[in-house]
Design a protein around this motif. Structure first.
Motif, PDB file in Angstrom:
ATOM      1  N   THR A  82       0.812  -1.229   0.000  1.00 48.69           N
ATOM      2  CA  THR A  82       0.000   0.000   0.000  1.00 48.69           C
ATOM      3  C   THR A  82       0.841   1.274   0.000  1.00 48.69           C
ATOM      4  O   THR A  82       0.295   2.373   0.043  1.00 48.69           O
ATOM      5  CB  THR A  82      -0.914   0.016   1.240  1.00 48.69           C
ATOM      6  N   SER A  83       2.170   1.144  -0.058  1.00 50.84           N
ATOM      7  CA  SER A  83       3.047   2.317   0.077  1.00 50.84           C
ATOM      8  C   SER A  83       2.803   3.417  -0.964  1.00 50.84           C
ATOM      9  O   SER A  83       2.922   4.602  -0.632  1.00 50.84           O
ATOM     10  CB  SER A  83       4.517   1.888   0.045  1.00 50.84           C
ATOM     11  N   PRO A  84       2.473   3.104  -2.235  1.00 50.42           N
ATOM     12  CA  PRO A  84       2.236   4.208  -3.184  1.00 50.42           C
ATOM     13  C   PRO A  84       1.118   5.146  -2.748  1.00 50.42           C
ATOM     14  O   PRO A  84       1.172   6.346  -3.026  1.00 50.42           O
ATOM     15  CB  PRO A  84       1.865   3.469  -4.479  1.00 50.42           C
ATOM     16  N   LEU A  85       0.130   4.613  -2.040  1.00 49.39           N
ATOM     17  CA  LEU A  85      -1.004   5.446  -1.625  1.00 49.39           C
ATOM     18  C   LEU A  85      -0.602   6.429  -0.539  1.00 49.39           C
ATOM     19  O   LEU A  85      -0.832   7.643  -0.654  1.00 49.39           O
ATOM     20  CB  LEU A  85      -2.146   4.553  -1.136  1.00 49.39           C
ATOM     21  N   TRP A  86       0.030   5.923   0.519  1.00 47.62           N
ATOM     22  CA  TRP A  86       0.332   6.829   1.634  1.00 47.62           C
ATOM     23  C   TRP A  86       1.603   7.624   1.410  1.00 47.62           C
ATOM     24  O   TRP A  86       1.779   8.689   1.995  1.00 47.62           O
ATOM     25  CB  TRP A  86       0.355   6.099   2.969  1.00 47.62           C
ATOM     26  N   GLU A  87       2.499   7.170   0.501  1.00 49.98           N
ATOM     27  CA  GLU A  87       3.680   7.995   0.231  1.00 49.98           C
ATOM     28  C   GLU A  87       3.296   9.237  -0.565  1.00 49.98           C
ATOM     29  O   GLU A  87       3.894  10.301  -0.398  1.00 49.98           O
ATOM     30  CB  GLU A  87       4.753   7.205  -0.517  1.00 49.98           C
ATOM     31  N   ALA A  88       2.298   9.119  -1.436  1.00 52.12           N
ATOM     32  CA  ALA A  88       1.831  10.294  -2.183  1.00 52.12           C
ATOM     33  C   ALA A  88       1.290  11.356  -1.229  1.00 52.12           C
ATOM     34  O   ALA A  88       1.519  12.560  -1.406  1.00 52.12           O
ATOM     35  CB  ALA A  88       0.755   9.880  -3.184  1.00 52.12           C
ATOM     36  N   LYS A  89       0.596  10.915  -0.177  1.00 47.75           N
ATOM     37  CA  LYS A  89       0.075  11.862   0.811  1.00 47.75           C
ATOM     38  C   LYS A  89       1.218  12.502   1.614  1.00 47.75           C
ATOM     39  O   LYS A  89       1.162  13.692   1.937  1.00 47.75           O
ATOM     40  CB  LYS A  89      -0.896  11.142   1.750  1.00 47.75           C
ATOM     41  N   ILE A  90       2.236  11.711   1.909  1.00 42.40           N
ATOM     42  CA  ILE A  90       3.393  12.258   2.622  1.00 42.40           C
ATOM     43  C   ILE A  90       4.074  13.333   1.785  1.00 42.40           C
ATOM     44  O   ILE A  90       4.422  14.412   2.284  1.00 42.40           O
ATOM     45  CB  ILE A  90       4.392  11.130   2.973  1.00 42.40           C
ATOM     46  N   ASN A  91       4.279  13.052   0.493  1.00 39.18           N
ATOM     47  CA  ASN A  91       4.922  14.030  -0.391  1.00 39.18           C
ATOM     48  C   ASN A  91       4.117  15.316  -0.494  1.00 39.18           C
ATOM     49  O   ASN A  91       4.677  16.413  -0.515  1.00 39.18           O
ATOM     50  CB  ASN A  91       5.130  13.422  -1.779  1.00 39.18           C
ATOM     51  N   SER A  92       2.814  15.192  -0.553  1.00 36.63           N
ATOM     52  CA  SER A  92       1.965  16.388  -0.604  1.00 36.63           C
ATOM     53  C   SER A  92       2.110  17.208   0.670  1.00 36.63           C
ATOM     54  O   SER A  92       2.153  18.444   0.631  1.00 36.63           O
ATOM     55  CB  SER A  92       0.493  15.984  -0.796  1.00 36.63           C
ATOM     56  N   PHE A  93       2.224  16.531   1.789  1.00 35.23           N
ATOM     57  CA  PHE A  93       2.376  17.208   3.078  1.00 35.23           C
ATOM     58  C   PHE A  93       3.722  17.923   3.176  1.00 35.23           C
ATOM     59  O   PHE A  93       3.829  18.985   3.805  1.00 35.23           O
ATOM     60  CB  PHE A  93       2.231  16.175   4.203  1.00 35.23           C
ATOM     61  N   LEU A  94       4.769  17.338   2.557  1.00 31.71           N
ATOM     62  CA  LEU A  94       6.117  17.882   2.671  1.00 31.71           C
ATOM     63  C   LEU A  94       6.397  19.034   1.707  1.00 31.71           C
ATOM     64  O   LEU A  94       7.489  19.591   1.726  1.00 31.71           O
ATOM     65  CB  LEU A  94       7.156  16.762   2.439  1.00 31.71           C
ATOM     66  N   TRP A  95       5.439  19.369   0.852  1.00 30.93           N
ATOM     67  CA  TRP A  95       5.614  20.496  -0.070  1.00 30.93           C
ATOM     68  C   TRP A  95       4.553  21.554   0.207  1.00 30.93           C
ATOM     69  O   TRP A  95       3.675  21.811  -0.619  1.00 30.93           O
ATOM     70  CB  TRP A  95       5.538  20.010  -1.527  1.00 30.93           C
TER      71      TRP A  95
END
Length: 701
Positions: free
Chosen positions: A197-210
């Motif tokens: 499931t990492s592609p789903l929650w990593e996309a949210k992490i990247n959005s949070f970090l920018w």
């Protein structure tokens, strides 16, 4: 055996993963590679020392616990690095000072390095043979480097790779150790689910970090991590968290294109090294015959509008000019400022000479640098100005939004009437860069002020491959962005450079005198052998970046080659008969001296080729020296526990000191040639110690 192989595999994968994450997150100078290696080896050395007091006669239990801890820590520390700048409220897109990078590196490498250092010693005690452990560790390193470079980073992002390493660790414990099966199965299932499931929650992490941007996509590339974001419907492409290309750089693109083209005939043949969509448009308006070089296809896949697909070549600028016979009316260097080696390799004397060979007699080489009152930026301009004047008969500087340098073979080329420049510029139909802006830039008073600010002296450094100015200025410039107080430390070291070199020489001499003490003789030889060979490893890696510009992508393979040599050296040492070990040991030390002499000559004459082969040989010599030393000193099985910890610690401590001294002092202030000569001196110290050692007796003699 499998445990030792995994140790090497995990080490190179974890190192590469974290180093790539540090480079991508902190936009750091390539000297950071040396700092990263130093912290890793330092943590390993501490772990090796601690192992003497841990898990006595319970080695298997210790190995099991460490594997499970590594499984938990690996993905957790990757997340920690991703959020590190966010916690410190550091702005996006600025060069990180080394103090920040040091803290981040230590926070990650210390816990894992301690564990892997303990792991190695426990496994050596379990096998009762440190050389066999060394051998399989090196093989695991080599295999891991290849798998990481050509499989992991091609198909997985950093968090996924971390989860894969965690899953392998758990499965290895499950395979070898039968206790706690239920817990291990649950841990494996959790790691597998997170990986899936990492592609789903990593996309949210990247959005949070920018924050303030709309995150679009991120991709690993040859030169670093590319991230595409949007803000107010305008796109920006970041490379390692630093701006790389914009969709709104029209004014800058007009300057970059029109300033050199004003002095050239119609329909010039133009080579652009690093191009943007707007720069291509402006050159097209001038009816130029354009070739754009882009070293990485990933840029186009992520951001297709960066260049026109019909007019670019996937090629590195330096390598393209080495191979082509074409000549151009204009060569435009459109690269980021030379605060790291990746960019600096297009601003050195060697590159300027190469570009000059491919210019028509009435051609122009153009480049742009930042402007400002920052001392490091002014020093950078002075250095590049002096370097250009050492290659080209005439250099012209035009200050607009950036400082544009035009260099030519023909001294009369810039004696162009103002009315001709006005007419030529008007034909390009500029939107921002009109003749009034140009006239202000060319005003005699403004030109005088500009040249006074960038005038150089006898002590100004020429920027060259052998002494890249980007190292020192990159370190100090990054420090001024967040905390300028520590810049004084860099200045102090620079002023006292000569005395610090004398201090190093004095310490080398003193250590040679200590060889007469039997208990220190072999550890000192191991220490200095490791120091020299790891130092050559760091120097060769930096040279690889200068020559090819692909260190970010090929770092695991290069380190893997060094470790493969280390493994082969340990295997060879393990095969030597007891009566031959001292003689072979002397041969290895003499071979190391010959190696240093050859490399010092190649560096001095700037003819360093076959870099991967030299790395392999460095590892071979290091592994042979270490293996033979252990065999000579560990005469009995009862001694192996003490030897495996102490000698491994000496080996690692030498490896720690080398990258620290090279990366923070020797290379930034003295360049490659003097550093190579100093390494030769250290190698000769071991040769002298060799003649002292022949009078000593060893248990294994």
């Amino acid at each position: 055996m499998l445990i030792s192989l995994f140790y090497g595999f995990f080490n190179i994968c974890f190192q590469s993963l974290i180093i790539r994450e540090l480079i991508a997150q902190f936009t750091s100078n390539e000297l950071g590679y040396g700092i990263f290696i130093a912290f890793w080896l330092m943590s390993n050395a501490l772990g090796s020392i601690l192992s003497r007091f841990l898990f006595i006669n319970k080695e298997e239990r210790g190995l099991q616990i460490i594997l499970l801890l590594l499984a938990v820590l690996t993905p957790a520390l990757i997340l920690w690095l991703k959020f590190f700048k966010f916690f410190l409220n550091i702005p996006i897109g600025i060069l990180m000072p080394n103090t920040i990078v040091f803290v981040a590196t230590l926070s990650v490498f210390l816990p894992v390095g301690l564990l892997t250092g303990i792991f190695f010693s426990l496994q050596s005690r379990s096998l009762k043979d440190i050389n066999i452990n060394y051998l399989y560790e090196g093989l695991g390193f080599a295999a891991g480097g290849l798998i990481f470079s050509f499989i992991f980073i091609s198909f997985f992002d950093s968090l996924q790779i971390g989860l894969i390493l965690a899953l392998i660790s758990i499965l290895l414990v499950l395979f070898y150790y039968k206790k706690m099966k239920a817990l291990l199965v649950v841990m494996a299932l959790v790691a597998g689910a997170l990986l899936f499931t990492s592609p789903l929650w990593e996309a949210k992490i990247n959005s949070f970090l920018w924050p303030g941007y709309q995150f679009v996509k991120s991709k690993e590339a040859i030169s670093g991590r590319l991230t595409l974001v949007k803000k107010n419907n305008l796109s920006t492409l970041f490379l390692n968290n630093a701006p790389y290309a914009y969709s709104y750089d029209k004014a800058y693109s007009e300057e970059t294109a029109y300033i050199p083209l004003m002095y050239l005939p119609p329909k010039p043949k133009v080579l652009v090294i690093g191009g943007s969509r707007n720069l291509f448009k402006e050159l097209t308006k001038a009816h130029a015959d354009i070739t754009i070089l882009q070293p990485d296809r990933s840029v186009l896949r992520l951001y297709p509008s960066v260049v026109d697909l019909t007019r670019f070549k996937i090629a590195d600028g330096r390598n393209f000019l080495r191979k082509t016979r074409q000549k151009f009316d204009c060569i435009i260097i459109n690269m980021p400022p030379p605060f790291n080696v990746m960019s600096n390799r297009f601003y050195t004397k060697e590159f300027f000479l190469l570009a000059k060979m491919h210019l028509q007699d009435d051609g122009i080489m153009a480049l742009q640098l930042p402007i400002g009152e920052n001392a490091q930026v002014l020093d950078l301009n002075k250095s590049i100005n002096k370097t250009l004047h050492s290659v080209y008969p005439v250099v012209k500087a035009v200050r607009v939004s950036a400082l544009h340098y035009l260099s030519a073979k023909d001294p009369a080329l810039f004696d162009t009437p103002d009315d001709y420049l006005n007419k030529k510029l008007s034909s390009f139909d500029p939107e921002f860069f009109n003749y009034s802006v140009l006239a202000s830039a060319l005003d005699p008073l403004n030109q005088k002020i500009l040249w006074e600010s960038i005038s150089y002296s006898r002590t100004t450094w020429n920027n060259s491959d052998q002494r890249p100015v980007c190292y020192y200025l990159g370190l100090t410039y990054a420090q001024t962005l967040l905390n300028s107080s520590l810049v004084g430390v860099f200045d102090y070291v620079k002023k006292n450079n000569f005395w610090l070199l004398l201090l190093i020489l004095a310490m080398i001499v003193f250590s040679t005198l200590l060889t007469k003490y039997k208990e220190l003789s072999l550890p000192l030889v191991i220490f200095f052998q490791s120091l020299v060979m790891v130092a050559w490893e760091i120097l060769l890696i930096q040279y690889y970046q200068i020559e090819y510009g692909e260190l970010y992508h090929h770092f695991p393979v290069l380190i893997g080659l060094f470790m493969l040599g280390l493994s082969a050296g340990a295997w060879w040492a393990n095969k030597q008969e007891a009566g031959e070990q001292i003689k072979m040991f002397r041969y290895v030390i003499i071979a190391s001296a010959a190696y240093s002499v050859l490399l010092a000559l190649l560096v001095t004459f700037n003819f360093l080729i076959l870099i991967p082969l030299w790395l392999l040989i460095a590892g071979l010599l290091t592994g042979s020296c270490f293996g033979l030393s252990v065999k000579m000193a560990a005469a009995s099985e009862d001694n192996i526990k003490k030897v495996s910890a102490n000698y491994y610690a000496a080996d690692l401590l030498g490896g720690v000191l080398a990258p620290l001294v090279l990366s923070t002092f020797l290379i930034p202030l003295n360049g490659f040639v003097l550093t190579a000569v100093l390494l030769l001196v250290v190698t000769m110290r071991n040769v002298i110690a060799l003649f002292l050692l022949k009078y000593l007796s060893f248990k294994g003699k």
